[in-house]
Design an enzyme around this catalytic site. Structure first.
Site, short mmCIF file in Angstrom:
data_model
loop_
_atom_site.label_atom_id
_atom_site.label_comp_id
_atom_site.label_asym_id
_atom_site.label_seq_id
_atom_site.Cartn_x
_atom_site.Cartn_y
_atom_site.Cartn_z
N ASN A 152 7.55 3.19 9.73
CA ASN A 152 7.44 2.54 10.55
C ASN A 152 8.94 2.22 10.36
O ASN A 152 9.96 1.78 9.90
CB ASN A 152 6.52 1.50 9.74
CG ASN A 152 7.18 -0.35 10.77
OD1 ASN A 152 7.57 -0.08 12.28
ND2 ASN A 152 7.15 -1.43 10.62
N LYS A 203 11.10 0.57 12.75
CA LYS A 203 11.07 -0.53 13.47
C LYS A 203 12.36 -0.53 14.73
O LYS A 203 12.25 0.48 15.51
CB LYS A 203 12.30 -1.86 12.07
CG LYS A 203 10.86 -1.44 11.22
CD LYS A 203 11.23 -2.68 10.61
CE LYS A 203 9.76 -2.68 8.85
NZ LYS A 203 9.96 -3.67 7.95
N HIS A 213 2.05 -6.75 12.98
CA HIS A 213 2.99 -7.10 11.98
C HIS A 213 3.59 -8.26 11.52
O HIS A 213 3.88 -9.11 12.72
CB HIS A 213 4.13 -6.01 11.95
CG HIS A 213 4.98 -5.55 11.05
ND1 HIS A 213 6.08 -6.31 10.54
CD2 HIS A 213 5.26 -4.96 10.48
CE1 HIS A 213 7.02 -5.94 9.99
NE2 HIS A 213 6.20 -4.39 9.75
N GLU A 221 7.21 -9.14 11.96
CA GLU A 221 7.85 -9.79 12.12
C GLU A 221 7.38 -9.74 13.70
O GLU A 221 8.14 -10.63 14.13
CB GLU A 221 8.64 -8.35 12.23
CG GLU A 221 9.68 -8.39 10.92
CD GLU A 221 9.65 -6.55 10.67
OE1 GLU A 221 9.28 -5.99 11.20
OE2 GLU A 221 9.67 -6.41 8.98
N GLU A 281 0.83 -6.20 3.82
CA GLU A 281 2.77 -6.57 3.82
C GLU A 281 2.48 -7.93 3.40
O GLU A 281 2.46 -8.47 4.27
CB GLU A 281 3.36 -5.88 4.85
CG GLU A 281 2.71 -4.47 4.89
CD GLU A 281 3.35 -3.59 6.12
OE1 GLU A 281 4.31 -2.34 5.54
OE2 GLU A 281 4.09 -4.67 7.32
N GLY A 316 11.21 -5.72 3.56
CA GLY A 316 12.69 -5.27 3.34
C GLY A 316 13.49 -6.45 2.17
O GLY A 316 14.35 -6.72 2.26
N SER A 322 8.20 -2.80 0.83
CA SER A 322 9.47 -2.21 -0.14
C SER A 322 9.02 -1.14 -1.02
O SER A 322 9.96 -0.54 -2.61
CB SER A 322 10.65 -3.06 -0.65
OG SER A 322 10.84 -4.27 -0.38
P1 13P Z 1 10.04 -2.03 3.77
O1 13P Z 1 9.63 -1.01 3.82
O2 13P Z 1 11.55 -2.29 4.61
O3 13P Z 1 10.04 -2.81 2.88
O4 13P Z 1 9.25 -2.50 5.23
C1 13P Z 1 8.01 -2.81 4.76
C2 13P Z 1 7.08 -2.68 6.47
O5 13P Z 1 7.58 -4.03 6.82
C3 13P Z 1 6.69 -2.06 7.29
O6 13P Z 1 6.02 -2.01 8.36
#
Ligand code: 13P
Length: 249
Positions: A9, A11, A94, A96, A166, A172, A209
């Protein structure tokens, strides 16, 4: 046997040059891997990523969709556009999108329905925040996220319904759930999918992560069928290591 999925992903990252460099270096990695490879670029780069990965066993995904085919929806990208661009999978729910853009469960449910009506592979994200983990409500949070999206709303075969666990506190942050924490939540999700919906062959991915250094430990559990990766998927060198990993269960 559920096939492992390693999904990227990106983003709101990776510009034209970076997308080109990524696929130049990535080459035939997915062709030579046992794992199913999914990459979700930002909308403006989907066409480029589709072209550069054509015939190379990569499933191009979208990070979201507006649940309409087309029409007067300023700023949105709908079903016909995704089909036109060769998109085969969509990430929905997601954290976010839930937190930063305030997406409520009702809209997420509509999107889950829409993705299935369009025959696309659904990658449905769930996960608790740190306060929710600390006060012990994480199981209830997951139940609500899953029930509100899936109850009387699952129409595609289990192979095309993937859930990504997640934990928000691991996204992140560099803090990963321990293999035990992840396994506990995956087993919980697996039981819901089986007992409530009769879905045994859906994949459940872990996200938060994930890096080449920790993937082996996380994927050792029976109920963890792959990873949804943010930061460590942006560069081909690191994503290739993740794609090349082989689960030892
Ligand atoms: P990270 O791997 O950067 O922690 O992000 C995970 C994520 O949100 C994948 O959708």
């Amino acid at each position: 046997m559920r096939r492992t999925i390693i999904a990227a992903n990106w983003k709101m990252n990776n510009l034209t040059g970076e997308v080109k460099n990524f696929f130049a270096e990535f080459g035939d990695t997915a062709v030579n891997s046992e794992n199913e490879v999914v990459i979700a670029p930002a909308y403006p780069y989907i066409a480029l990523a589709s072209a550069l990965s054509a015939g190379k066993n990569v499933t191009i995904a979208a990070q979201d969709v507006y649940p309409k085919a087309e029409g007067a929806f300023t700023g949105m990208v709908g079903g016909k556009m995704l089909a036109d661009l060769g998109v085969k999978a969509v990430i929905i729910g997601h954290s976010e999108r839930r937190r930063i853009f305030g997406e409520p469960n009702e809209l997420i449910r509509e999107k889950v329905k829409f993705v299935q009506e369009n025959g696309l592979h659904l990658i449905f994200c769930v996960g608790e925040t740190l306060p929710e983990r600390e006060n012990g409500s994480m199981f209830d949070v997951l139940k609500e996220q899953i029930y509100s999206a899936f109850d009387d709303n699952l129409t595609l075969a289990p192979e095309k319904i993937t859930v990504a666990y997640e934990p928000v506190w691991a996204i992140g942050t560099g803090v990963t759930a321990t293999p035990e924490q992840a396994a506990e939540m995956h087993t919980f999700i697996r039981r819901i999918l089986k007992e409530r919906y009769g879905y045994e062959d859906s994949r459940i991915l872990y996200g938060g992560s994930v890096k080449p250094e920790n993937i082996q430990g996380l994927m050792a559990n029976e109920d963890i069928d792959g990873a949804l990766v943010g930061g460590a998927s942006l560069k081909a060198s690191s994503f290739m290591k993740l794609v090349n990993f082989q689960a030892v269960k």
